[in-house]
Design a protein around this motif. Structure first.
Motif, PDB file in Angstrom:
ATOM      1  N   GLU A   1      -1.171 -11.908  -3.737  1.00 39.88           N
ATOM      2  CA  GLU A   1      -1.066 -11.221  -2.632  1.00 39.88           C
ATOM      3  C   GLU A   1      -1.920  -9.992  -2.808  1.00 39.88           C
ATOM      4  OE1 GLU A   1       2.115  -9.062   0.317  1.00 39.88           O
ATOM      5  OE2 GLU A   1       2.951 -10.290  -1.400  1.00 39.88           O
ATOM      6  N   LYS A   2      -2.602  -9.667  -2.013  1.00 39.05           N
ATOM      7  CA  LYS A   2      -3.389  -8.473  -2.183  1.00 39.05           C
ATOM      8  C   LYS A   2      -2.718  -7.170  -1.510  1.00 39.05           C
ATOM      9  CE  LYS A   2      -7.756  -8.452  -0.927  1.00 39.05           C
ATOM     10  NZ  LYS A   2      -9.092  -8.413  -0.111  1.00 39.05           N
ATOM     11  N   LEU A   3      -2.290  -6.301  -2.292  1.00 36.12           N
ATOM     12  CA  LEU A   3      -1.379  -5.199  -1.934  1.00 36.12           C
ATOM     13  C   LEU A   3      -2.151  -3.800  -1.370  1.00 36.12           C
ATOM     14  CD1 LEU A   3       1.076  -5.427  -4.682  1.00 36.12           C
ATOM     15  CD2 LEU A   3       1.255  -6.463  -2.551  1.00 36.12           C
ATOM     16  N   LEU A   4      -3.546  -3.851  -2.204  1.00 37.74           N
ATOM     17  CA  LEU A   4      -4.341  -2.655  -1.611  1.00 37.74           C
ATOM     18  C   LEU A   4      -5.685  -3.009  -2.107  1.00 37.74           C
ATOM     19  CD1 LEU A   4      -3.670   0.990  -2.232  1.00 37.74           C
ATOM     20  CD2 LEU A   4      -5.519   0.120  -3.400  1.00 37.74           C
ATOM     21  N   SER A   5      -6.749  -2.343  -1.304  1.00 37.34           N
ATOM     22  CA  SER A   5      -8.170  -2.421  -1.724  1.00 37.34           C
ATOM     23  C   SER A   5      -8.715  -1.144  -1.234  1.00 37.34           C
ATOM     24  CB  SER A   5      -8.662  -3.717  -1.003  1.00 37.34           C
ATOM     25  OG  SER A   5     -10.161  -3.782  -1.374  1.00 37.34           O
ATOM     26  N   GLN A   6      -9.652  -0.821  -2.108  1.00 37.46           N
ATOM     27  CA  GLN A   6     -10.266   0.627  -1.783  1.00 37.46           C
ATOM     28  C   GLN A   6     -11.690   0.660  -2.464  1.00 37.46           C
ATOM     29  OE1 GLN A   6      -7.159   3.088  -3.147  1.00 37.46           O
ATOM     30  NE2 GLN A   6      -8.750   4.343  -4.321  1.00 37.46           N
ATOM     31  N   HIS A   7     -12.803   1.522  -2.047  1.00 35.29           N
ATOM     32  CA  HIS A   7     -13.806   1.653  -2.936  1.00 35.29           C
ATOM     33  C   HIS A   7     -13.622   2.489  -3.864  1.00 35.29           C
ATOM     34  CE1 HIS A   7     -18.096   2.349  -3.221  1.00 35.29           C
ATOM     35  NE2 HIS A   7     -18.001   3.449  -3.220  1.00 35.29           N
ATOM     36  N   PHE A   8     -14.325   2.888  -4.968  1.00 41.83           N
ATOM     37  CA  PHE A   8     -14.361   3.547  -6.016  1.00 41.83           C
ATOM     38  C   PHE A   8     -15.904   3.944  -6.497  1.00 41.83           C
ATOM     39  CE2 PHE A   8     -14.890  -0.311  -8.363  1.00 41.83           C
ATOM     40  CZ  PHE A   8     -15.718   0.183  -9.451  1.00 41.83           C
ATOM     41  N   SER A   9     -16.006   5.036  -7.098  1.00 41.62           N
ATOM     42  CA  SER A   9     -17.440   5.221  -7.604  1.00 41.62           C
ATOM     43  C   SER A   9     -17.334   6.343  -8.514  1.00 41.62           C
ATOM     44  CB  SER A   9     -18.529   5.639  -6.476  1.00 41.62           C
ATOM     45  OG  SER A   9     -18.450   6.862  -5.987  1.00 41.62           O
ATOM     46  N   THR A  10     -18.159   6.443  -9.582  1.00 41.44           N
ATOM     47  CA  THR A  10     -18.214   7.260 -10.547  1.00 41.44           C
ATOM     48  C   THR A  10     -19.794   7.544 -11.142  1.00 41.44           C
ATOM     49  OG1 THR A  10     -17.644   7.894 -12.755  1.00 41.44           O
ATOM     50  CG2 THR A  10     -17.822   5.637 -12.408  1.00 41.44           C
ATOM     51  N   SER A  11     -20.149   8.916 -11.395  1.00 38.98           N
ATOM     52  CA  SER A  11     -21.409   9.031 -11.577  1.00 38.98           C
ATOM     53  C   SER A  11     -21.884   9.396 -12.924  1.00 38.98           C
ATOM     54  CB  SER A  11     -22.067  10.138 -10.692  1.00 38.98           C
ATOM     55  OG  SER A  11     -21.186  11.328 -11.013  1.00 38.98           O
ATOM     56  N   THR A  12     -20.899   9.524 -13.894  1.00 39.31           N
ATOM     57  CA  THR A  12     -20.823   9.844 -15.208  1.00 39.31           C
ATOM     58  C   THR A  12     -20.229   8.758 -16.085  1.00 39.31           C
ATOM     59  OG1 THR A  12     -19.215  11.349 -15.161  1.00 39.31           O
ATOM     60  CG2 THR A  12     -21.627  12.260 -15.042  1.00 39.31           C
ATOM     61  N   THR A  13     -20.682   8.353 -17.402  1.00 42.62           N
ATOM     62  CA  THR A  13     -19.782   7.860 -18.201  1.00 42.62           C
ATOM     63  C   THR A  13     -19.016   8.322 -18.542  1.00 42.62           C
ATOM     64  OG1 THR A  13     -21.870   6.556 -19.085  1.00 42.62           O
ATOM     65  CG2 THR A  13     -19.843   6.842 -20.417  1.00 42.62           C
ATOM     66  N   GLY A  14     -17.413   7.996 -18.650  1.00 44.48           N
ATOM     67  CA  GLY A  14     -16.339   8.387 -19.410  1.00 44.48           C
ATOM     68  C   GLY A  14     -15.260   7.779 -18.717  1.00 44.48           C
ATOM     69  N   TYR A  15     -13.932   8.331 -19.132  1.00 41.21           N
ATOM     70  CA  TYR A  15     -12.649   7.811 -18.408  1.00 41.21           C
ATOM     71  C   TYR A  15     -12.711   8.592 -16.934  1.00 41.21           C
ATOM     72  CZ  TYR A  15     -10.477   6.095 -22.312  1.00 41.21           C
ATOM     73  OH  TYR A  15      -9.989   5.118 -23.787  1.00 41.21           O
ATOM     74  N   ARG A  16     -12.303   7.636 -15.948  1.00 47.09           N
ATOM     75  CA  ARG A  16     -12.148   8.226 -14.298  1.00 47.09           C
ATOM     76  C   ARG A  16     -10.650   7.721 -13.982  1.00 47.09           C
ATOM     77  NH1 ARG A  16     -15.368   9.442 -10.121  1.00 47.09           N
ATOM     78  NH2 ARG A  16     -14.175  10.371  -8.312  1.00 47.09           N
ATOM     79  N   THR A  17      -9.966   8.652 -13.356  1.00 45.39           N
ATOM     80  CA  THR A  17      -8.732   8.374 -12.888  1.00 45.39           C
ATOM     81  C   THR A  17      -9.067   8.409 -11.268  1.00 45.39           C
ATOM     82  OG1 THR A  17      -7.618   9.200 -14.574  1.00 45.39           O
ATOM     83  CG2 THR A  17      -6.483   9.067 -12.461  1.00 45.39           C
ATOM     84  N   PHE A  18      -8.431   7.231 -10.692  1.00 42.64           N
ATOM     85  CA  PHE A  18      -8.710   7.089  -9.151  1.00 42.64           C
ATOM     86  C   PHE A  18      -7.113   7.008  -8.474  1.00 42.64           C
ATOM     87  CE2 PHE A  18     -12.095   4.820 -11.365  1.00 42.64           C
ATOM     88  CZ  PHE A  18     -13.126   5.295 -10.649  1.00 42.64           C
ATOM     89  N   LEU A  19      -7.059   7.920  -7.784  1.00 47.29           N
ATOM     90  CA  LEU A  19      -5.944   8.263  -6.542  1.00 47.29           C
ATOM     91  C   LEU A  19      -5.805   7.037  -5.703  1.00 47.29           C
ATOM     92  CD1 LEU A  19      -3.366   9.908  -6.133  1.00 47.29           C
ATOM     93  CD2 LEU A  19      -4.722  10.880  -4.588  1.00 47.29           C
ATOM     94  N   LEU A  20      -4.732   6.202  -5.685  1.00 48.13           N
ATOM     95  CA  LEU A  20      -4.678   5.077  -4.950  1.00 48.13           C
ATOM     96  C   LEU A  20      -4.427   5.675  -3.258  1.00 48.13           C
ATOM     97  CD1 LEU A  20      -2.598   2.755  -6.380  1.00 48.13           C
ATOM     98  CD2 LEU A  20      -4.813   2.765  -6.598  1.00 48.13           C
ATOM     99  N   LYS A  21      -5.430   5.140  -2.502  1.00 48.36           N
ATOM    100  CA  LYS A  21      -5.215   5.587  -0.777  1.00 48.36           C
ATOM    101  C   LYS A  21      -3.704   5.774  -0.429  1.00 48.36           C
ATOM    102  CE  LYS A  21      -6.621   1.165   1.300  1.00 48.36           C
ATOM    103  NZ  LYS A  21      -7.776   0.681   2.108  1.00 48.36           N
ATOM    104  N   GLN A  22      -2.783   4.631  -0.934  1.00 52.96           N
ATOM    105  CA  GLN A  22      -1.505   4.807  -0.733  1.00 52.96           C
ATOM    106  C   GLN A  22      -0.682   4.302  -1.887  1.00 52.96           C
ATOM    107  OE1 GLN A  22      -2.002   2.319   2.750  1.00 52.96           O
ATOM    108  NE2 GLN A  22      -0.923   0.540   1.772  1.00 52.96           N
ATOM    109  N   PRO A  23       0.514   4.646  -2.145  1.00 55.15           N
ATOM    110  CA  PRO A  23       1.275   4.020  -3.342  1.00 55.15           C
ATOM    111  C   PRO A  23       1.651   2.540  -2.910  1.00 55.15           C
ATOM    112  CG  PRO A  23       2.257   6.056  -2.215  1.00 55.15           C
ATOM    113  CD  PRO A  23       1.200   5.653  -1.266  1.00 55.15           C
ATOM    114  N   VAL A  24       1.600   1.932  -4.026  1.00 58.74           N
ATOM    115  CA  VAL A  24       1.969   0.331  -4.152  1.00 58.74           C
ATOM    116  C   VAL A  24       3.405   0.454  -4.970  1.00 58.74           C
ATOM    117  CG1 VAL A  24       1.314  -1.815  -5.133  1.00 58.74           C
ATOM    118  CG2 VAL A  24      -0.387  -0.006  -4.157  1.00 58.74           C
ATOM    119  N   SER A  25       4.102  -0.324  -3.911  1.00 57.61           N
ATOM    120  CA  SER A  25       5.604  -0.513  -4.601  1.00 57.61           C
ATOM    121  C   SER A  25       5.742  -1.984  -4.995  1.00 57.61           C
ATOM    122  CB  SER A  25       6.532  -0.583  -3.382  1.00 57.61           C
ATOM    123  OG  SER A  25       6.568   0.903  -2.764  1.00 57.61           O
TER     124      SER A  25
END
Length: 439
Positions: free
Chosen positions: A347-371
């Motif tokens: 079951e799909k609970l959430l889907s959103q676009h992401f992007s990053t412009s540099t190499t490295g670790y990146r943290t993405f905030l979810l557009k809404q919390p997932v329970s």
């Protein structure tokens, strides 16, 4: 199945450049016009100069300096972070690892005291991203050497947590300037001997090395001057004016009150990768879902999709995810995972676009919390607009003075390559994490 690709990271020690494993680095091009000179000190975004004394911990001093600068940039306050804590646990490991990292063991194998060995920003990054955080100097001060921190100090004392890194080629002048102005001081490697250097002009505090040399010292870049005179350098001078303003860790009585100028044309540093650190105030109640405790950095080329599967340890509110990525974009999806099928089949609970412009670790905030309920399996899945490199840990780091062993299980991490099906392996895990509050 395509063969595993091995990437190489530069490892800075006090005496030599040791090549352990490999990484590909791409920096985004910027068209912004930058000032001719810039100094983070003038904006109050640099902490005081420290003194590493006889310890080989320049890399830890540079990392904490960069984190302290980023904290100031974000208005989090002024910090004096412990280099000893960061270096000790990055090099010798934690005997009681955080959940998800059980069985991932780091063993120090050197024949000298651990603090006499060098290190690398990549070690600090992995340790901090694993959730151990940065602690105040008072928890593990430099004055405690040659003693070492107690394992009881490994967790529970963090004041700042690492949320991401930006890895930028030092030769990309505009990208370095952009990072300084937006994230603060940057870690960079140089060729520099504390016992003196024919390439360093002590009268002006200016360094220029005109040939390839080992990177043997980490510093932080805190500004620049495009018009810094080439005449201020030593006997061998660069062709053009211009230099980086750098903060050292040899005390305020050294150089220009602890600072020096590094020519834009300096050959060793131009071969290095600068590190920018992104931090936030530590949140002790934040739980990390993770599998990747190993230090070696390997992976697969031509990756179109990657996924980590976790089981909720309690009723869970998933808030954000992180991943180690090259510049890329795509779709981030959270699924309630079907036990029998491949990632993305539940079951799909959430889907959103992401992007990053540099190499490295990146943290993405979810557009809404997932329970999620206790015991439910869930998948964090990244699908890429174009094939990219999938970074993993691995049960290998080379015959140096640390040995990184991991315990991976088939079914934890999955990768899909171009024109191939999903596959998983018991020798590696993706560098992908989920951050949640537990009920």
């Amino acid at each position: 199945m395509q063969a595993r690709a091995k990437r190489l990271l530069a490892f800075v020690c006090m005496t030599a450049l040791v090549l352990l494993f490999s990484t590909h680095n791409v920096s985004a091009k910027k068209t912004t016009q930058y000032p001719k000179s810039y100094d983070l000190r003038a904006h109050g975004m640099v902490t005081p100069v420290r003194f590493q004394k006889d310890a080989g911990l320049c890399w830890a001093f540079a990392a904490t300096s960069a984190m302290e600068s980023n904290a100031l940039m974000k208005g989090l306050g002024t910090y004096d972070l412990s280099e000893v804590h960061l270096a000790y646990f990055s090099l010798t490991g934690v005997t009681k690892p955080l959940p998800g990292l059980e069985g991932d063991v780091l063993t120090f194998t050197g024949n000298k005291p651990w603090y006499q060995y060098g290190g690398y920003s990549g070690f600090a990054t992995v340790h901090l991203m694993n959730g151990y955080g940065a602690v105040p100097e008072s928890v593990a001060p430099l004055s405690m050497l040659p003693s070492q921190p107690s394992q009881s100090l490994a967790t529970g004392h963090a004041v700042l947590s690492l949320t991401g890194t930006k890895e930028i080629k030092a030769s990309n002048k505009n990208a370095v300037k952009q990072a300084i102005m937006t994230t603060g001081a940057l870690v960079c490697g140089t060729h520099f001997s504390r016992n003196g250097s024919a390439y360093y002009n002590a009268k002006t505090g200016a360094l220029y090395v005109n040939k390839k040399k080992n990177l043997d010292h980490d510093i932080t870049i805190v500004g620049w001057d495009d018009n810094y005179p080439r005449s201020n350098f030593g006997t061998t001078k660069p062709k053009q004016d211009g230099a980086w303003l750098c903060k050292n860790c040899w005390g305020s009585s050294w150089g220009n009150k602890g600072y020096f100028w590094l020519s834009y044309e300096d050959v060793p540093s131009q071969q290095d990768t600068c590190y920018a650190y992104e931090v936030e105030k530590a949140t002790p109640s934040l739980y990390i879902y993770q599998h990747d405790g190993g230090y070696a950095l390997y992976g697969y080329e031509h990756c179109t999709d990657m996924a980590n599967v976790f089981t909720a340890v309690s009723n869970t509110t998933l808030l954000r995810v992180s991943n180690y990525l090259e510049p890329t974009s795509g779709t981030l999806t959270i699924y309630k995972q079907d036990k029998k099928n491949a990632p993305g089949s539940g079951e799909k609970l959430l889907s959103q676009h992401f992007s990053t412009s540099t190499t490295g670790y990146r943290t993405f905030l979810l557009k809404q919390p997932v329970s999620l309920k206790k015991g439910e399996r869930f998948t964090i899945l990244f699908s890429f607009d174009r094939p990219t490199f999938a970074y993993t840990d691995y049960d290998d780091i080379g015959d140096w003075y640390i040995d990184s062993d991991i315990t991976a299980k088939s079914g934890q991490s999955f990768v899909k390559l171009t024109d191939e099906d999903w596959f998983t392996d018991a020798t590696w895990n993706l560098r992908m994490k989920g951050y949640a509050f537990l009920q």
